[in-house]
Write an enzyme that holds these catalytic residues in place. Structure first.
Site, PDB file in Angstrom:
ATOM      1  N   ARG A   1       0.842  -1.197   0.064  1.00  0.00           N
ATOM      2  CA  ARG A   1       0.004  -0.072  -0.038  1.00  0.00           C
ATOM      3  C   ARG A   1       0.933   1.377  -0.042  1.00  0.00           C
ATOM      4  O   ARG A   1       1.761   1.376   0.816  1.00  0.00           O
ATOM      5  CB  ARG A   1      -0.862   0.103   1.292  1.00  0.00           C
TER       6      ARG A   1
ATOM      7  N   SER B   1     -12.614  -4.531   2.132  1.00  0.00           N
ATOM      8  CA  SER B   1     -12.762  -3.934   3.269  1.00  0.00           C
ATOM      9  C   SER B   1     -14.282  -3.614   3.636  1.00  0.00           C
ATOM     10  O   SER B   1     -15.074  -3.296   2.695  1.00  0.00           O
ATOM     11  CB  SER B   1     -12.268  -2.307   3.210  1.00  0.00           C
TER      12      SER B   1
ATOM     13  N   LYS C   1      -4.538   6.438   9.290  1.00  0.00           N
ATOM     14  CA  LYS C   1      -5.624   6.636   8.187  1.00  0.00           C
ATOM     15  C   LYS C   1      -6.509   7.632   8.787  1.00  0.00           C
ATOM     16  O   LYS C   1      -7.250   7.421   9.617  1.00  0.00           O
ATOM     17  CB  LYS C   1      -6.415   5.483   7.894  1.00  0.00           C
TER      18      LYS C   1
END
Length: 208
Positions: free
Chosen positions: A40, A110, A139
């Site tokens: 990521r 997710s 995040k």
């Protein structure tokens, strides 16, 4: 059941360390007990730079014998011949991804609600990433998932991977909800001793 040990996923994030330390930390973490890696990268790299970085991650994970999942980008996952793809709610739908890529790959989605989880399971998700479980610095737009939602999602019988603010001290609570594994970012990348951090996670997971 997933076809690999899903207990401890390390999500890559170069913002937590000097660039020169990225691969040494990644290799150390795998050697210390990380069982799979999610690639990521949110730093705005050009596609070619993303691909070249991903190639090196892929080479390392393949050499170490741990699965590599690519976050969000199906095109990148396909180009790298990764082991799988993890899709968020704003990404390409799972059913579309499975039309384009091989059925033997790992497909994760997710989910924050029962409705999202049911849709992902219907479309053939191998696992669900559930979070954020706790407040997280990794995040900024993370949505907290209520415990009642987790209980409902768990009843679907699909493997659940917890993410968001996870520390070794919270493993007991996470295991109580029946999670198959956890995904960690800052607690490993930002640790003074990443190897020790991984080993602590592994031990806490085994001890519960």
């Amino acid at each position: 059941m997933l076809r690999f040990d899903s207990s401890l996923c390390l999500i890559t994030d170069r913002s937590f360390c000097p660039k020169a330390d990225f691969f040494p930390i990644l290799e150390t973490a795998i050697d210390s007990g990380v069982t799979w890696v999610q690639f990521r990268e949110k730093s705005g790299l050009a596609d070619r730079e993303m691909f070249e970085l991903g190639q090196k991650v892929r080479e390392l994970t393949a050499r170490k014998g741990v699965p590599m999942i690519v976050n969000d980008r199906l095109d990148l996952a396909m180009a790298l011949d990764a082991d799988g793809i993890h899709l968020g709610q704003g990404d390409l739908p799972l059913w579309a991804a499975k039309k384009l890529w091989r059925p033997d790959k790992i497909y994760g989605v997710s989910a924050q609600t029962l409705e999202q989880a049911e849709k992902a399971l219907h479309d053939g998700a191998d696992y669900l990433g559930i979070g954020a479980l706790f407040p997280t610095i990794s995040k900024n737009d993370a949505i907290m998932v209520h415990h009642r939602q987790i209980e409902l999602i768990r009843m679907l019988g699909v493997p659940l991977i917890g993410i968001g603010g996870i520390t070794p001290e919270r493993i007991k609570d996470i295991r109580r909800f029946g999670f198959s594994g956890i995904a960690v970012i800052s607690a490993i990348w930002g640790a003074p001793d990443p190897a020790k951090a991984v080993q602590t996670f592994v031990q806490q997971w085994k001890d519960v």
